[in-house]
Design an enzyme around this catalytic site. Structure first.
Site, PDB file in Angstrom:
ATOM      1  N   GLU A 449       0.898  -1.237   0.006  1.00 29.75           N
ATOM      2  CA  GLU A 449       0.014   0.129  -0.085  1.00 29.75           C
ATOM      3  C   GLU A 449       1.031   1.414   0.166  1.00 29.75           C
ATOM      4  O   GLU A 449       0.546   2.283   0.448  1.00 29.75           O
ATOM      5  CB  GLU A 449      -1.014  -0.142   1.116  1.00 29.75           C
ATOM      6  CG  GLU A 449      -1.830  -1.021   1.273  1.00 29.75           C
ATOM      7  CD  GLU A 449      -3.280  -0.932   0.282  1.00 29.75           C
ATOM      8  OE1 GLU A 449      -3.219   0.300  -0.274  1.00 29.75           O
ATOM      9  OE2 GLU A 449      -3.791  -1.817   0.164  1.00 29.75           O
ATOM     10  N   GLY A 450       2.022   1.224  -0.502  1.00 27.68           N
ATOM     11  CA  GLY A 450       2.888   2.618  -0.596  1.00 27.68           C
ATOM     12  C   GLY A 450       4.255   2.207   0.313  1.00 27.68           C
ATOM     13  O   GLY A 450       3.782   2.141   1.474  1.00 27.68           O
TER      14      GLY A 450
END
Lengths: 603, 603
Positions: A449-450
């Protein structure tokens, strides 16, 4: 015996003594709820997580998913647990009643989900991903798409995924090449390969609803030309009955260090060239307008990133409780003052260095949980605060806090898991105890998620500068309000408030100094340090908030040692942790160029 | 293509440009050696490590040892590699020629062993343990014991172990209960259970020589009543031929998170009650005098702990090189200045945040390697320096540095492995790459051979106070000499020297302040922080030494970018790392009581 997953007492403190969630029931959206319904749903979450998720946590780690021809095999406990979960209705806890939801506040829902994440982060990933998918379709999908895809997900019959990355495009979504060809019937045919797709294939559900980022030919290059599509594993007839298999093919499973119960896949879309009707490509349905895919994804990213931070927190929390239980139970060594070897051994929890490791864990995991629930509260404010200005303010604050709530627990609750192993010593290094698995599982959280670096660029490159610095100003004002209350309270709270105010002043000053350079390369070179330092200031704020809440609650229950523990953990964080930020701010303020000047040939 | 295990160029720099090991050949012990023999043995180590140890590193992780009835099974590559290793004669590299050794300096031997540790830390543990065992017997065993046990170990026919811990006595050796009953024939019969015994059972060698701590009945309680025994797996006749199986029984294997190729066992001594001659107990032979076991073990602990630090360093080093290779190869994203998505992607090594993670790793692993080799050099000085005062000084310094060389790499090269995973992102979290295994393997190092907390108590509670503070004074004087040279050199070196001197002054002042309390509980409450802060000062010193050596060497080879890299890594360490110690020293100086005041019921 109390749970070693989470502390219900701490949740009660945070939700009620501090965040006063019951007041939310004054708002129309939550009017059907009460403290009793909140407690009931938390009881349910604790029970199902404890009875159905925790027992196979280790088994799912030891027996990772395998592929048998085209079928993915998981241990049967996973499906059994998810079937029970579906029966609880908790997946739709925050959704509208109109789609079968419970309209529970996000704050309470986050606390519920934390039980499942603490019990079994890998199994709980399936509903988390499904919920993220459903939320996106509820926000941007058509009524028909909601009926076709969201309702079966809410019922637990379909599961969902997010398909963003490709083998050559991970952090750099601008480079995705999956192609979506428009068809005469309004559908699209997709061709491309998607990497790192969690829950990408399995037989846990009747169908898998992939949300896929792809390019419609002729669209703009880069991130501006990305669109979002629903691509089901199995096509369904208009009445909802399953029809043909879509052209989505499992290419392989990734074999991970942790989170092993969650299948993670490489998927090929439209590679088979065999489609019902003889047309090649995977059938996809555009969500919303063309070329809005990235914005749509990002709109939902706040919740997904809070979810990652919550998972990291839950893993840290359960590791803390397990190492605490071990330290209370394991006799080893004697106090410094006991020189006679005939003195009985004492539990290791009484050794100062072990207490330090336990207190550090407590300060990390309870600080992180406070931030996760606070962000849940901001989601609720953003959605339901009566005044538009309050909703805006909550949204602004949430934007600034999102990279922090994602990253800080991913870093420091992982550090907590490291300390949990250390408390157990050699035992902690073996599979006889859970803590080593929690550490391995948690290591994913700074990546997916980053990554940490992506969050850092998001915070320093976007969130604190957006709208003329309004986000940072909102954070400073909100922390300032806490500081004001703490100063008013006097004593220790006022002392800590002074330190927090000084730290927040440094955040503001350093941010200004970095951007006054006019040179984004220098400003952003140490964005990760900035993220870490600001994160520590934010958690210090969470601890001052908890100290104030503990002092207030202790007036009614002065003998409850929970409050003494909160005070001591707050002290610990201000004494041992917040000062770490001093050298970080110094380095940032020096506009250091060490990494920029490093040449590749010097490595 | 250069190795991704270690950097031979860096080793050449450290051994020759910096430590000038060839000068050791002027001493009688090393007179047969030359730069050529040193280079030849390093070539050999690199080749055997690369060709025979590295290839099965992952396989040994995936297929951990199993027990088949009473027999331990390992993958066959382990024995094949160890047979090749035995043929090199490197096990005995530092031993006397009289026992078949090469009389290589410890400095060079440490560099050789690092190749094996980087290639396969689990397989290399067998010879490391055997060497530690042999060293102990050479120091304290009788001539007969050396002939019977050490010679076959040197030849690679027997392997050795160290049996200290018991299920209820890990860090607290005072509590061991294994009993050694004297027999009329001068031998002993041992009864007890030993836990965490690495290499405790396998079929890699003809015999296993256990060195076992046990109590002779009637001896003093606590650590003063511990004696050391040789207890072989297989008894041998006076002529060396194997006789009966001794009463040493494998109870079970421990299943670890990492280091999985090294069997780790629970062993029962004398539980079978069947001994040749019908006498119960495992046959053991006393080493040296009774009740000297702990002192004997501790005498050898310096080398064992340097070995742990070296292993941690080697794992950090290879992870660094592998992440560097990946970062140079993997295109992803664009420079901040390139706004056009059609610009080609760049290797991630060019992104400042990735460079930061690479430079941090470089500063950790090369700093740690410098300290490991420096400690090897001190072992050589202690053994061979012509002047007794120099030998004493080296021993004193080694005593102080031992907890640091054990702990600092265990903490920071583990942090390097964490960064290596982060550089690789999702790929680094899979078993397709080595870095996740290195991180798991390295996590053992802060635990075994004395935990981090034990090292901290050793440093602050013993090493810096012993002989009226002579150890700390020796460290301060030695660092002071480096500072003096750097000041003389002027420029950047002088600037860094000032910062190092200030940090070392804080070490001295904080140490005095802690002990001036007269309260050991307060003084030692934050011993772990003290260890960490002093460790960072020591590594900063190692970096100033390397900077000076690089400047000197660059005079002859100004275009060699190795030196520029050393300078930049030194800058990084002084700018990013050394300042971390400020808040740590502040906390220590405040005589903080947070952990002491924390009550168990507040958790």
């Amino acid at each position: 015996m109390s749970s070693t997953l989470l502390s219900r007492r701490d949740l009660t403190f945070l939700l009620h003594d501090w965040l006063d969630v019951t007041r939310l029931t004054e708002r129309p959206r939550y009017a059907e709820h009460s403290r009793e319904t909140f407690d009931a749903v938390l009881d349910l979450a604790e029970r199902v997580a404890t009875e159905h998720f925790a027992p196979h946590n280790r088994a799912a780690d030891l027996h990772e998913p395998t592929v048998d021809g085209q079928r993915v095999r998981l241990i049967p406990e996973v499906k059994a647990a998810l079937d029970v979960f579906a029966g609880t209705g908790l997946l739709a806890s925050t959704l509208d009643e109109s789609v079968g939801g419970l309209q529970l506040p996000h704050t309470v829902a986050a606390a519920c989900f934390a039980w499942f994440q603490a019990a079994n982060v890998a199994t709980s990933a399936y509903p988390m991903l499904t919920l993220g998918n459903a939320n996106l379709l509820l926000a941007y999908g058509s009524a028909e798409q909601v009926d076709t895809w969201v309702r079966p997900m809410v019922e637990g019959r379909y599961f969902g995924t997010m398909c963003l990355s490709e083998p050559h495009a991970g952090s750099s979504l601008a480079d995705i090449t999956t192609r979506a060809e428009p068809q005469d019937d309004g559908t699209y045919r997709l061709h491309g390969t998607k990497m790192w797709i969690s829950g990408g294939d399995h037989e846990l559900a009747e169908n898998i609803v992939h949300l896929v980022l792809a390019r419609i030919p002729g669209g703009p290059p880069g991130v501006k030309g990305i669109s979002l599509f629903v691509v089901p594993k199995v096509l369904v007839d208009p009445d909802g009955t399953p029809a043909a298999r879509n052209d989505v093919v499992l290419v392989g499973l990734n074999h991970k260090m942790g989170y092993r119960g969650t299948t993670n896949t490489l998927l090929s879309f439209g590679d088979g060239g065999h489609q019902p009707g003889g047309r090649p490509g995977a059938v996809g349905y555009l969500v919303g307008e063309p070329h809005q895919g990235l914005a749509q994804m990002f709109h939902m990213m706040n919740e997904a990133r809070i979810g990652v931070g919550a998972g990291a927190t839950a893993l840290g929390y359960t590791g803390y409780l397990k190492s605490l239980a071990y330290a209370r139970d394991r006799p080893q060594g004697r106090p410094l003052t006991a020189k006679d070897p005939a003195t009985p051994q004492v539990p290791i929890a009484s050794h100062p260095d072990v207490r330090r490791m336990l207190l550090a864990q407590k300060s990390y995991v309870e600080g992180a949980l406070a931030l996760v629930l606070y962000c849940g509260r901001l989601l609720d404010e953003q959605r339901t605060a009566p005044a538009p200005a309050d909703r805006n303010r909550a949204g602004l604050l949430l934007d600034v806090l999102t990279p922090i709530v994602k990253s800080w627990p991913s870093q420091w609750c992982l550090a907590a898991n490291d300390l949990a192993i250390q408390v157990l010593g050699g035992a902690g290094y073996t599979r006889d105890h859970d803590v080593e698995q929690h550490w391995r599982d948690n290591r994913l959280n700074p990546i997916h998620e980053g990554t940490h670096g992506i969050q850092a660029l998001d915070l320093l490159g976007r969130k604190v500068t957006m709208r003329g610095g309004a986000g940072l100003a909102a954070l400073a004002a909100t922390i300032g309000a806490t500081v004001g209350r703490a100063r008013g309270a006097g004593g220790e709270a006022a002392d800590l408030a002074g330190r927090l105010a000084a730290a927040m002043d440094r955040v503001t000053a350093v941010t200004r100094r970095l951007w006054d350079t006019g040179d984004p390369e220098v400003a952003l070179a140490n964005a990760s340090l900035y993220l870490e330092a600001v994160g520590h200031v934010v958690i210090a704020w969470m601890w001052l908030e908890q100290l104030l809440a503990a002092d207030a609650a202790a007036a009614a229950r002065p003998d409850d040692e929970l409050y003494a523990g909160k005070r001591q953990a707050a002290r610990f964080f201000f004494r041992y942790e917040l000062p770490r930020t001093g050298p970080q701010f110094d380095l940032l303020a020096s506009l250091d160029r060490t990494t920029l000047e490093m040449r590749d040939s010097w490595f």
